[in-house]
Design an enzyme around this catalytic site. Structure first.
Site, PDB file in Angstrom:
ATOM      1  N   ASP A  18       0.754  -1.343  -0.173  1.00 43.09           N
ATOM      2  CA  ASP A  18      -0.479   0.125   0.030  1.00 43.09           C
ATOM      3  C   ASP A  18       1.074   1.619   0.140  1.00 43.09           C
ATOM      4  O   ASP A  18       1.945   1.107  -0.066  1.00 43.09           O
ATOM      5  CB  ASP A  18      -0.336  -0.621   1.092  1.00 43.09           C
ATOM      6  N   ASP A  32      -9.864   3.319  -3.327  1.00 45.20           N
ATOM      7  CA  ASP A  32     -11.044   2.033  -2.570  1.00 45.20           C
ATOM      8  C   ASP A  32     -12.469   1.820  -3.560  1.00 45.20           C
ATOM      9  O   ASP A  32     -12.841   2.651  -3.391  1.00 45.20           O
ATOM     10  CB  ASP A  32     -10.633   2.065  -1.656  1.00 45.20           C
TER      11      ASP A  32
END
Ligand SMILES: *[C@@H]1O[C@H](CO)[C@@H](O)[C@H](O)[C@H]1NC(C)=O
Length: 506
Positions: A150, A210
């Site tokens: 990430d 997301d």
């Protein structure tokens, strides 16, 4: 476009291996399950192992889902140990992580884990920035096969492609140096033009903020929603991105994915409850045809039968795992005259793409507010091979195969979910003659024309003509067009490359 040039292209892509990270992984888009969408930080040994057992016994391992991925929040909240090493939270993982990886491997799964190229992860545990070598070694010791990496808390090391590239390359190099072949799933949400450099150092790269469990609802937290569809350099990609937003974001560079390196549209929401059955079918089929990694995101131990019959459809998964390894691209987007939906969105898309055997995948998406008939000319479907109707494909009739036609019957899925014993589930799958990709990999099944991968023929689109279909509001029709051979024809689909596909392969 000469025959000669095409064969040079094929040779280059087979033998030089110049494309992508070239670690031999993710030659087709990776498939599996990740806990984040359903569970967030609520992770444990029990969750991972009860889920892997469920994936196996429901036959999902056999249709291709072979990674089990532990996302954020696995770390010891007290931080690193005195040697600077990452430690698991023993309250969640009392036996550590290696036994989990051993158990998954014994079930024929691969184990994925998570960290961030920042001082902290997104849930504010220890991040791996400036600890790459130590942490890559820890992941190797845990027996990890894949790292989702990430980009939270990057300490400002962002803002130009080279700064981001170098930050992620440090981990890519550290993973390589462990001597274990670990798939790298890079997740910087499309920042700093990752679609231009992700393939050099990773097997997949996220291209948007997301996802959330909505088909088309705009949301301020998906900040880039406010930009024109396809705007590339968007600041703060965020969260709460709808399926429709993600499709519009990836459309201008859907052609960038290549075997070994894929644009990641984020994990699936199928089965989570926020979309209708038709919306989930569209979401799943587009993710498959766009060659996104396919990571299930729902609780597989408590799932409606309708969700199971979406994610286990081998005719759709065969689009994802097709050996040609190139995404469908959008050949048409219409907004004029399309009824708006409840969120004020209204558009239709036509996506099309080449498949290894010369078939063409075609998806008609109706993201408008009313059921309509959609139509598209063959000349448009085949535009990537030559505009203005010049593609030789247009001169042929094409049989239209509906890839949702042989979806598993609801009763079969209900019986499968209700069965308590593994043996009973195996019996149900055997009786249903369900596809088993362990036995017959998709490339082989496609080459052998296994009927389970080809849906049902529902009609013909005639040479020079139009493909028409009724498409409900918030739904997609998913077709495989199969060329109807003419007497003595010498059409060779492989010699007629789509424009752009040879560019990336050279
Ligand atoms: C799928 O095929 C593999 C390999 O032949 C076999 O071990 C497995 O039992 C099969 N699974 C089912 C559900 O039939």
């Amino acid at each position: 476009m000469s025959l000669l040039l095409s064969s040079v292209v094929v040779v280059a892509s087979l033998f030089s291996g110049a494309a992508a990270i070239n670690n031999g992984l993710a030659i087709t888009p990776p498939m599996g399950w990740n806990n984040w969408n359903a569970f967030g930080c609520d992770v444990s040994e029990n969750l991972l192992l009860t889920t892997s057992t469920q994936i196996s016994s429901l036959g999902l391992r056999e249709v291709g889902y072979d990674y089990v991925v532990l996302d954020d929040c696995w770390q010891d909240p007290k931080g690193r140990d005195k040697h600077g090493k990452l430690q698991p939270d023993l309250a969640k993982f009392p036996n550590g992580l290696k036994p989990i990886s051993d158990q998954l491997h014994s079930q024929n799964f691969k184990f994925g884990m998570y960290s961030s190229a920042g001082e902290m992860t997104c849930a504010r545990f220890e991040g791996s920035l400036d600890h790459e070598v130590d942490d890559a070694n820890s992941f190797a010791d845990f027996g990890v096969d894949m790292l989702k990496y990430d980009s939270c808390y990057h300490m400002g090391r962002v803002g130009t492609p080279s700064v981001s590239f170098n930050r992620f390359k440090t981990m890519s190099d550290a993973l390589k140096a462990t001597g274990k072949n670990i798939l790298l799933n890079l997740c910087n949400w499309g920042e700093d033009l990752v679609h231009t450099w992700g393939m050099s150092i990773s097997n997949s790269w996220r291209i948007t903020g997301d996802i959330y469990d909505s088909f088309s609802r705009p949301d301020d937290l998906c900040a880039c929603n406010t930009l024109e569809p396809g705007a590339v350099n968007c600041v703060a990609p965020g969260t709460h991105c709808s399926v429709l937003f993600i499709l519009n974001k990836v459309a201008p560079f859907a052609d960038r994915s290549i075997p070994g390196g894929w644009s990641d549209l984020d994990m699936l929401e199928v089965g989570q409850g926020g979309m209708t059955d038709e919306e989930y079918k569209a979401h799943f089929a587009l993710w498959a045809a766009l060659k996104s990694p396919l990571f299930l995101g729902n609780d597989l131990r408590d799932m409606p039968a309708s969700a199971l019959t979406i994610i286990n459809n081998p005719a759709i998964i065969a689009l994802s795992q097709d050996p040609h390894g190139r995404s469908v691209t959008r050949v048409r987007r219409d907004t004029e005259g399309i009824a708006k939906d409840e969120w004020g969105m209204g558009e239709t898309h036509v996506w099309a793409g080449h498949l290894q055997n010369g078939d063409e995948a075609v998806i008609l998406l109706n993201a408008g507010g009313e059921d309509i008939e959609m139509s598209v000319r063959l000349a448009e479907i085949f535009i990537p091979y030559g505009p203005g109707g010049s593609a030789p494909h247009v001169k042929y009739d094409w049989a239209i195969h509906d890839l949702w036609a042989h979806r598993m019957p609801q009763e079969t899925a209900e019986a499968l979910l209700a069965a308590k014993e593994v043996e009973d589930r195996v019996d149900i799958l055997k009786k249903a003659n369900w596809y088993n990709a362990t036995e017959l990999p998709y490339a082989k099944g496609l080459a052998k024309e296994d009927a389970r991968l080809f849906g049902e023929k529902i009609g013909i689109a005639e040479a020079g003509g139009v493909l028409k279909a009724d498409v409900k509001s918030h739904a997609a029709r998913v077709f495989r067009l199969r060329r109807v051979k003419k007497e003595g024809d010498n059409f060779n689909a492989k010699s007629i490359a789509r424009k752009g596909e040879e560019r990336d392969e050279l």
